[in-house]
Design an enzyme around this catalytic site. Sequence first.
Site, mmCIF file in Angstrom:
data_model
loop_
_atom_site.group_PDB
_atom_site.id
_atom_site.type_symbol
_atom_site.label_atom_id
_atom_site.label_comp_id
_atom_site.label_asym_id
_atom_site.label_seq_id
_atom_site.Cartn_x
_atom_site.Cartn_y
_atom_site.Cartn_z
ATOM 1 N N GLY A 30 98.118 48.273 86.353
ATOM 2 C CA GLY A 30 97.107 47.620 87.183
ATOM 3 C C GLY A 30 96.108 48.647 87.687
ATOM 4 O O GLY A 30 96.487 49.764 88.043
ATOM 5 N N LEU B 278 92.434 48.114 93.496
ATOM 6 C CA LEU B 278 92.290 49.151 94.514
ATOM 7 C C LEU B 278 93.512 50.049 94.569
ATOM 8 O O LEU B 278 93.402 51.268 94.601
ATOM 9 C CB LEU B 278 92.064 48.503 95.878
ATOM 10 C CG LEU B 278 90.679 47.900 96.079
ATOM 11 C CD1 LEU B 278 90.589 47.261 97.453
ATOM 12 C CD2 LEU B 278 89.602 48.951 95.921
ATOM 13 N N HIS C 245 93.541 30.093 102.529
ATOM 14 C CA HIS C 245 92.285 30.433 103.190
ATOM 15 C C HIS C 245 91.541 29.151 103.551
ATOM 16 O O HIS C 245 91.390 28.274 102.713
ATOM 17 C CB HIS C 245 91.451 31.304 102.257
ATOM 18 C CG HIS C 245 90.346 32.020 102.952
ATOM 19 N ND1 HIS C 245 89.248 31.369 103.436
ATOM 20 C CD2 HIS C 245 90.179 33.335 103.245
ATOM 21 C CE1 HIS C 245 88.444 32.272 103.998
ATOM 22 N NE2 HIS C 245 88.984 33.461 103.898
ATOM 23 N N ARG D 143 93.287 32.137 110.150
ATOM 24 C CA ARG D 143 93.227 31.386 108.908
ATOM 25 C C ARG D 143 94.292 30.294 108.800
ATOM 26 O O ARG D 143 93.994 29.175 108.400
ATOM 27 C CB ARG D 143 93.394 32.345 107.723
ATOM 28 C CG ARG D 143 92.187 33.229 107.537
ATOM 29 C CD ARG D 143 92.422 34.239 106.441
ATOM 30 N NE ARG D 143 91.198 35.035 106.255
ATOM 31 C CZ ARG D 143 91.091 36.039 105.393
ATOM 32 N NH1 ARG D 143 92.120 36.376 104.645
ATOM 33 N NH2 ARG D 143 89.960 36.695 105.276
#
Lengths: 252, 233, 645
Positions: free
Chosen positions: C48, C51, C274, C338
């Site tokens: 992967g 980030l 979300h 949320r």
Amino acid sequence: MSNKDIISVNLKVWRQDGPNDKGRFEDYSLKEVNTHMSFLEMLDVLNENLMKEQKQPVEFDHDCREGICGSCNLVINGIPHGPEARTAACQLHMRHFNDGDTITIEPWRATAFPVIKDLVVDRNAFDRIMAAGGYVTVATGNAPDANAIPISKIDADSAMDYAVCIGCGACVAACPNSSASLFTGAKVAQLSKLPQGAPERKQRVKAMVEQMDKEGFGDCSNFAECEAVCPVGISITSIATMRTEYVKAMFS
Amino acid sequence: MASFANALQSQVGRKILTGLTGIFLTLFLVAHLSGNLSLLIPDGGEAFNRYADFLHDLGPLLWIAEIILVALFLIHAYIGISIYRNKKKARPVDYKYYKSQGGPSKQNFASKSMLISGSVILLFVILHVMHFKYHLFSPETYMTSYNGEEMVDLARHVEVAFLNPWIVAAYSFVMILIGVHLKHGVWSAFISLGAKNPKITPVLYVVGGVVAVLLAAGFLLLPLYIYINGGLS
Amino acid sequence: MEVADKTTFKWDSKIPTGPLTEKWKTHKNNVKLVNPSNKRKYNILVVGTGLAGASAAASLGELGYNVKAFCIQDSARRAHSIAAQGGINAAKNYQNDGDSIWRLFYDTIKGGDYRAREANVYRLAEVSNNIIDQCVAQGVPFAREYGGTLDNRSFGGAQVSRTFYARGQTGQQLLLGAYSALMKMVHSGKVEVRTREEMLDLVTVDGTAKGIISRNLVTGKIERHAADAVLLCTGGYGNVFYLSTNAKNSNVTAAWRCYRKGALFANPSFTQIHPTCIPVSGEYQSKLTLMSESLRNDGRVWVPKAQGDKRHPNEIPEEERDYYLERIYPSFGNLVPRDVASRNAKNVCDEGRGVGESGLAVYLDFADAIKRDGEKAIRDRYGNLFEMYQKITDENPYEVPMRIYPAVHYTMGGLWVDYNLMTTVPGLFALGEANFSDHGANRLGASALMQGLADGYFVIPYTIGNYLTEVTPGEVDTTHKAFDEAEQSITAEIEKVLNIKGSKTILDFHRQLGKIMWDKVGMSRDEQGLKEAIEEISALRKEFWSDVFVPGQPATYNKYLEYALRVADFLELGELMARDALDRPESCGGHFREESKTPEGEAKRDDENYTHVSAWEFTGVDKAPVHHREPLIFENVKLTQRSYK
């Protein structure tokens, strides 16, 4: 859902079994396409239909489907990412087509982007341009405080205008010469606006341009077609910046 | 120095050279045009002939200027052709359907025909030099004298040429092509040389168009005037 | 498949002793170091390149290790971190508004509803500042003030302004920063990036991770890669719900294969829904698009008071509208966290007051904000979001209220890791969204980017050395019989799935799984639904393996084959998520059990019985997994019931 939301379209899709296959167009027709569908959802439906007939689906690259990853690469009716300006193919919706339209779909075409299968191409040439110099050398943990060097808002905003490139390659696909100048220029221009990029800016522009040459992209003739198809609207001023950076690097 | 030469051969280097040579060639056209327009002074071609004579008397300086001019021309043409060849290499399989997105795109008749207009201009320049310098199509040499000073009557030479409808037609066609070439060329040269202020680049595009129209119109003025007027005076 | 004996199973979270604020510093001083000349002898695989992966691969390459990084996309730059919009938190206190490492730690642990480890979260807050420094040095063009210093914005769940951002494309800019660092290491030869290559199995020798089996997605060739450590940075598994804000290719396969090889899977049911996404418009819908949470700063959420009111929103008079968040939560109003916003949207739609054709949407109305601040101000703030909304829905949000509905966005659960980010399989590490460690039962906005980069840049470069010093480099190569076995089983699996040649498409199964998950393991869960879900998913899985149609050949580019293998794993994961949700009868964060709510209908935790991490051990596909519990010990914060009234 009213009837006017449903259209039927004819597709001419480029099919190519592999890099060495000559490739050909195949015709498909899709009835009952909901105009609120995205273009890629329309292709999903096509593939579902094909698979229900136990046929080979059309291969195409896609991932985030919100216009930021840069995976999608369809030339739709002769224009990379299709007829809507500043819109990646995944954000294009079928409401921009009419009932009975014939839609032609081709892959990016460039020597530097060889076709892998159908509409999927290999864009690793962009990675190699980035590897040649599209970075600021700073080893992890060696950075000064983020506010140590002030950067004017104007420069930061301008750097951001260039930094938003999604690396899709539409610039190359649209360019009559298949030039990668907008892609390369955007990174050079971004880093030229920031003090962090300064120490290696000369080396950077030379190395990136050299790599761009090696990859077999064509020359830039300032057609600005790249800017017109860029889904994030990067300006060809980035290319001009790359050239001034290059001249500075040449004389040192 | 080797790296400098290499740099000039890169895509970006080539483009900068194209822009530079293009700008100098355009400046040459401006100078050439101002010389031409001196024919319109109603003095029987004296100013024009004196100007030609002055240039001729420069001797070695003129040769140097001519060599530089030929070099600029050849470099400009050579790079233009190599851009075309690269373009073919960079996309051997073309799109079946291709369309411009419009908007900020500068793809138009002018920008797409640079190689064709450039090639015609190249051919024209050879013939043009043969015609007026080496008298290829009109072998007789006219002479005139001002205050006893004997010199070639180049003005008469021009007049004779532009009374020929074929020459006027061919010449006019090429002048329009030069305008077309410059419409993209002048703007493109600015971008190639690093014009990057987003407020100024649209202005430059207009400037390029105006320069193209003025130069083409300027060069067209003389043959059309001579032909329609039936002579210089 | 070999399964560890649960009675002898040992796992240890390895949290350093000492006061909270000193743990990481002490740990860094105590970890064993690898001699620079020895580093080049170690091979590390990073799976992967988001980030976490890109930052880890670049940092480890800089240190001198040999790194191979893998991504399924055609370029490392396309990992789904790129789509994050809002920002990244850091405790810089540049605004002088009283922020500190402690406050960021506290907000994160409270936002996670006290279901994360104190030590991990504190470390996250501690390194957050270094992340911003690092990214700025890389040339990330964060938003700035006119004076040239960095700008911040506010985000949900915090009372300070600590979110750094780059327009609405913060994830993209941070990822491109990490990607550029990665490409630099590629250029220097220390890292090799293998694009379009998917990990399909973990290779273990005596229970230790020694490599992976992957599939070259262009040629279909099965490849073997041996290594001394494997880093899993493969993101979350929200696509188990079929519709989510995740990218289409985001999947659980790599993590799931590690789970099947002995890594525990922790809190799989902790999913973040979300609240502000563009609603589903039809059966053909392939994914959902997020609209940044920041919209709730100016937009007012409402539905009609009457059920089934189909009038145009602009024709519904003020007194017939129910601004339900402002009504129920007068002090936080539209800015509740949320999970609370999502649940309330579901409630009003369940009451039959939802809007739009499907009735599964609520209005987010900017009319008042436009009246108050002018259209230009709103355009400056949210112009690009409004444009995106209009592109997708063909409605102009300056004139008509937006329609929004909650959607699956992030998964807090993931592979169980210790303080060193190592899973229960020695040599296998999990970073970023792929692990479970920092967000508890609910993640705060702008914290995902922070965690991914913290793990990759600042945690793993220290903690991996501690493990490697105990490993002989290059002990196992790809000729080891463990590689033979793993490769054979993958080849057989591919053959098997291609040869079913059934009557239903992969998408049919994925949609069906998504529906079960959304209805029964989604925003609100109850015992009966969860039990049904377990049964239904198990039945669906059997049907998949007998009636799916997968086109094409194994040894070619074949995107639907990739998809089939991923859906097969989702069909196992979904069941585990339901089991996990079933075994946690309390409500916490994003996990809401109908059986556990306050008299007002709010989520009610049961700290006495459930202050623990649930970690699951694989025992076989159709067998019940073993449930392990890691108690969570809170020495520094006091557990309180969250209230936003």
